[in-house]
Design an enzyme around this catalytic site. Structure first.
Site, PDB file in Angstrom:
ATOM      1  N   PHE A  83       0.851  -1.185   0.000  1.00 37.13           N
ATOM      2  CA  PHE A  83       0.000   0.000   0.000  1.00 37.13           C
ATOM      3  C   PHE A  83       0.888   1.236   0.000  1.00 37.13           C
ATOM      4  CE2 PHE A  83      -2.352   3.539   1.746  1.00 37.13           C
ATOM      5  CZ  PHE A  83      -3.511   3.497   0.999  1.00 37.13           C
ATOM      6  N   LYS A 139       2.715  10.012   8.006  1.00 32.05           N
ATOM      7  CA  LYS A 139       1.789   9.804   9.129  1.00 32.05           C
ATOM      8  C   LYS A 139       2.222  10.417  10.476  1.00 32.05           C
ATOM      9  CE  LYS A 139      -1.140   6.089   7.541  1.00 32.05           C
ATOM     10  NZ  LYS A 139      -0.749   5.452   6.284  1.00 32.05           N
ATOM     11  N   ASP A 157       9.141   2.907   1.672  1.00 30.08           N
ATOM     12  CA  ASP A 157       7.945   3.629   2.085  1.00 30.08           C
ATOM     13  C   ASP A 157       7.840   3.491   3.599  1.00 30.08           C
ATOM     14  OD1 ASP A 157       5.452   4.476   2.843  1.00 30.08           O
ATOM     15  OD2 ASP A 157       4.426   3.668   1.079  1.00 30.08           O
TER      16      ASP A 157
HETATM   17  C1  LIG Z   1      -0.996   5.615   4.862  1.00 26.76           C
HETATM   18  C2  LIG Z   1       0.066   5.173   3.951  1.00 26.76           C
HETATM   19  C3  LIG Z   1       0.300   5.823   2.729  1.00 26.76           C
HETATM   20  C4  LIG Z   1      -0.581   6.949   2.225  1.00 26.76           C
HETATM   21  O1  LIG Z   1      -0.510   8.077   3.027  1.00 26.76           O
HETATM   22  P1  LIG Z   1      -1.602   9.251   2.827  1.00 26.76           P
HETATM   23  O2  LIG Z   1      -1.120  10.329   3.761  1.00 26.76           O
HETATM   24  O3  LIG Z   1      -2.929   8.685   3.194  1.00 26.76           O
HETATM   25  O4  LIG Z   1      -1.533   9.664   1.403  1.00 26.76           O
HETATM   26  C5  LIG Z   1       1.356   5.404   1.955  1.00 26.76           C
HETATM   27  N1  LIG Z   1       2.146   4.383   2.339  1.00 26.76           N
HETATM   28  C6  LIG Z   1       1.955   3.726   3.499  1.00 26.76           C
HETATM   29  C7  LIG Z   1       2.885   2.620   3.881  1.00 26.76           C
HETATM   30  C8  LIG Z   1       0.904   4.089   4.340  1.00 26.76           C
HETATM   31  O5  LIG Z   1       0.688   3.417   5.470  1.00 26.76           O
END
Ligand SMILES: *Cc1c(COP(=O)(O)O)cnc(C)c1O
Length: 397
Positions: A130, A246, A217
């Site tokens: 994700f 986040k 990520d």
């Molecule tokens: C939440 C998340 C995203 C997306 O972040 P947003 O601020 O909602 O765009 C991308 N990568 C990972 C691993 C995430 O947990």
């Protein structure tokens, strides 16, 4: 209550409206208190009323909110220096969300490829990944639920199973245009999925061997969540590029793309930009978060409390037949069941604890980094009891 005719119908909202936060407790419109073990999806690492954070944001609102990147932003430089100091990276690009931070990584990888004379640069991404909902990040994401209805996607992405280093090597060897690997150190939305301990290190070696960028990520795993500032620090490696968001601003929207070495020198004026990114207010918020993480020893607390919760849950659920695994690192914890367990979210809320379920059958616990022993034990008590009851219920059917 929680639904609305004037909001786009994009969310299946839980029928509760929170009106106030006290520490890591949320208070609803009726005055009921809930222990927030989801932290606004791994965002509010300091809870909802941290004094230092509040003061920093209040002072900055009264001083200067936004000037744009037409001008120098001293607080951006300060925050970048702190982040580079904590991470071993060299340069930072600030944006406003996780998806945006990943778009920066994707664009950087493509420009890196073009600089090597590769016309259609390819990025390896993972099954179960994700990375966010913008078109580039959504292409890198692997989920029918998120992707259905949004084709066509972008070219240049190559997918392999997560935690399978041989599959990455094979993909590299069968294509001559791969320039980068993009991967989460622990898959969050995918269900708190942990790779084997050497996976990131092996990926680092593969990328070195093939002149590729290792891009992480760390949107969810970053900012202390796993007990180190970034999760790759458990492996003693450096990625070339990483994204985070986040927990970075404790609820104030801010994301960042960090790079080191030659990857840090790729973007030049005009290549990438954002109006809001790295505003004085966003940077003041993030600086206050880092100060609190350091001053309050929150990396250590995340490690100790994370181990405590994991151990406590493992012990109580050891003979629970339908529990497949209790896993995680620091305060990013998953309990995998052998069947969909979305019902537990409401049951847990009724008992005063907010959790969520990722990937259908994994209870995800991402409490604030400053959670104490007593409230860690409360989570263990309530969640293990609910999971056990869920078992009995499941067996009866
Ligand atoms: C939440 C998340 C995203 C997306 O972040 P947003 O601020 O909602 O765009 C991308 N990568 C990972 C691993 C995430 O947990």
């Amino acid at each position: 209550m929680a639904g609305s005719q004037v909001l786009m119908n994009t969310y299946n909202r839980i029928p509760v409206d929170f009106v106030r936060g006290e520490g890591y407790w949320l208070i609803d419109a009726e005055g009921k208190r809930y222990l927030d073990a989801i932290s606004g999806i791994a965002v509010c690492a300091l809870g909802h009323s941290h004094a230092g954070f509040i003061k920093a944001v209040q002072d900055q609102v009264a001083t200067l909110v936004h000037t744009s990147n037409l001008y120098g932003v001293p607080l951006q430089k300060q925050l970048a220096e702190k982040l580079c100091g904590m991470s071993g990276m060299d340069r930072v690009f600030f944006c406003n969300s996780g998806a945006e931070a990943n778009e920066a990584q994707i664009k950087l990888a493509r420009m890196f490829g073009h600089s090597k004379g590769i016309n259609v640069p390819g990025i390896i991404v993972m099954e179960g990944a994700f990375h966010g909902r913008t078109m580039g990040a959504l292409t890198a994401t692997h989920s029918n639920r998120h992707q259905n209805g949004f084709a066509p996607f972008l070219d240049g992405f190559y997918r392999v199973p997560f935690n399978d280093i041989a599959a990455v090597a094979k993909m590299i060897n069968s294509h001559d245009n791969i320039v980068a690997v993009l991967v989460e150190p622990i898959q969050g939305e995918g269900g708190v999925v942990m790779p084997s301990a050497d996976y990131l290190t092996d990926l680092r070696h593969l990328c070195d061997e093939h002149d590729m960028l290792l891009m992480l990520d760390e949107v969810q795993t970053g900012n202390g969540r796993t007990g180190r500032y970034f999760a790759y620090q458990h492996n003693n490696i450096l990625p070339d590029v990483l994204s985070t968001a986040k927990g970075l601003g404790n609820g104030f929207p801010i994301g960042a793309c960090l790079a080191q070495g030659r990857a840090a020198e790729i973007f030049q004026p005009g290549h990438h930009a954002t109006t809001f990114g790295g505003s004085p207010l966003a940077c003041a918020a993030a600086l206050a978060v880092i100060d609190a993480i350091v001053a309050e020893n929150l990396l250590e607390n995340a490690t100790v409390m994370g181990d405590r919760i994991k151990f406590g849950l493992s012990l109580r659920l050891k003979d629970a037949a339908h529990v497949k695994a209790v896993r995680g690192k620091g305060l990013m914890i998953g309990i995998e069941l052998d069947s969909p367990c979305g019902d537990l979210v409401g049951q847990s809320r009724a008992r005063g604890i907010l959790i969520n379920v990722a990937s259908g059958n994994v209870i995800r616990l991402v409490p604030p980094l400053n959670i104490n022993e007593a409230d860690s034990d409360l989570i263990i008590e309530v969640i293990s009891e609910l999971v056990r009851d869920f078992q009995q219920h499941g067996e009866g059917q």
